[in-house]
Design an enzyme around this catalytic site. Structure first.
Site, PDB file in Angstrom:
ATOM      1  N   HIS A  30      31.504  50.675 -35.762  1.00 34.47           N
ATOM      2  CA  HIS A  30      30.458  49.701 -35.479  1.00 34.47           C
ATOM      3  C   HIS A  30      30.258  48.805 -36.682  1.00 34.47           C
ATOM      4  O   HIS A  30      30.718  49.119 -37.778  1.00 34.47           O
ATOM      5  CB  HIS A  30      29.146  50.401 -35.122  1.00 34.47           C
ATOM      6  N   ALA A  31      29.577  47.695 -36.474  1.00 32.72           N
ATOM      7  CA  ALA A  31      29.175  46.823 -37.573  1.00 32.72           C
ATOM      8  C   ALA A  31      27.766  46.337 -37.272  1.00 32.72           C
ATOM      9  O   ALA A  31      27.201  46.673 -36.222  1.00 32.72           O
ATOM     10  CB  ALA A  31      30.146  45.653 -37.724  1.00 32.72           C
TER      11      ALA A  31
END
Lengths: 154, 94
Positions: A66-67
């Site tokens: 994820h970011a």
């Protein structure tokens, strides 16, 4: 509350990835195919791991790539990639990774409910084994308790 | 009591840790305010926390970012293992 719907485009079963970057790219490509993100989001997921290390391998065999939210997130979404060959991410306890879940959120509050739903699935320690053994998108959706989008429902 | 779950980006992994820490506290019959934070905001978010939950990989960075603090840093290996989180919280709070 349930998981966001998981279209076939967001699922890749038995992907071949040479290393962790390739594995994260598969999860990013699936998010982009499903319309949740632009392709550049994959680079940002890789940057998070380059910056902070392999902490995204949150359980044995499972990476949650994820970011942060950003303009390349078009809407919140999930992708699921199972790997034909396990890949080392460099985590001291939870390597090698067999399942990569890609997570994109458009704001930090929105995702908490769907994350809680993911936690329900993976609180079962056999979930990674079962996902990794799945042979079809339908089976992946069934294991996650996720629905197909309206257009793809049988 | 305040507990902060920390990850690099502040979304995703810290949210999972928060959800599972709340489940562990429930099982122990304890109540606490559990929040999620990213590494960049931990100095403020962790200032009045008793416990900081994070992964082994981030623990050093969390310790450096926190500076002087009375909070105990607990390293969690499996973010989905409510038993592990519960045992570590119980050891710390008990």
């Amino acid at each position: 509350m349930t998981l966001p719907s998981l279209p076939d485009t967001a699922i890749r079963v038995g992907a071949h990835a040479a290393d962790w970057r390739a594995a994260v790219r598969e999860a990013g490509a699936a998010l982009a195919r499903s319309g949740a993100t632009r392709p550049s989001y994959a680079d940002r997921m890789i940057e998070v791991i380059e910056e902070f290390g392999a902490y995204v391998v949150v359980a044995p065999g499972l990476a949650l790539a994820h970011a942060r939210p950003g303009p390349d997130v078009l809407h919140g979404g999930l992708s699921v990639v199972t790997l034909a060959e396990p890949v080392a991410f460099g985590h001291p306890h939870n390597d090698p990774v067999r399942v990569v879940v890609g997570l994109a959120v458009s704001n930090a509050e929105e995702h908490v409910a769907s994350v809680a739903e993911l936690a329900n699935v993976f609180n079962d320690p056999t979930a990674v084994d079962r996902l990794s053994a799945a042979t079809s998108s339908d089976e992946v959706r069934q294991l996650l308790g996720a629905a197909a989008p309206a257009g793809e429902r049988a | 009591m305040r507990i902060v779950a920390v990850c690099g980006a502040g979304v995703g992994t810290s949210a999972i840790l928060k959800v599972n820490a709340e489940r562990a506290l429930d099982r122990l019959g304890l109540s606490a305010d559990v929040s999620a934070s990213d590494l960049a905001s931990i100095a403020a978010a962790g200032a009045d926390a008793q416990v900081i939950l994070t992964s082994t990989e981030l623990a050093t960075a969390v310790r450096a970012a926190l500076g002087r603090s009375f909070a105990e840093i607990i390293e969690v290996q499996n973010y989905f293992d409510v038993d592990e989180i519960g045992a570590k919280l119980e050891a710390s709070l008990g």
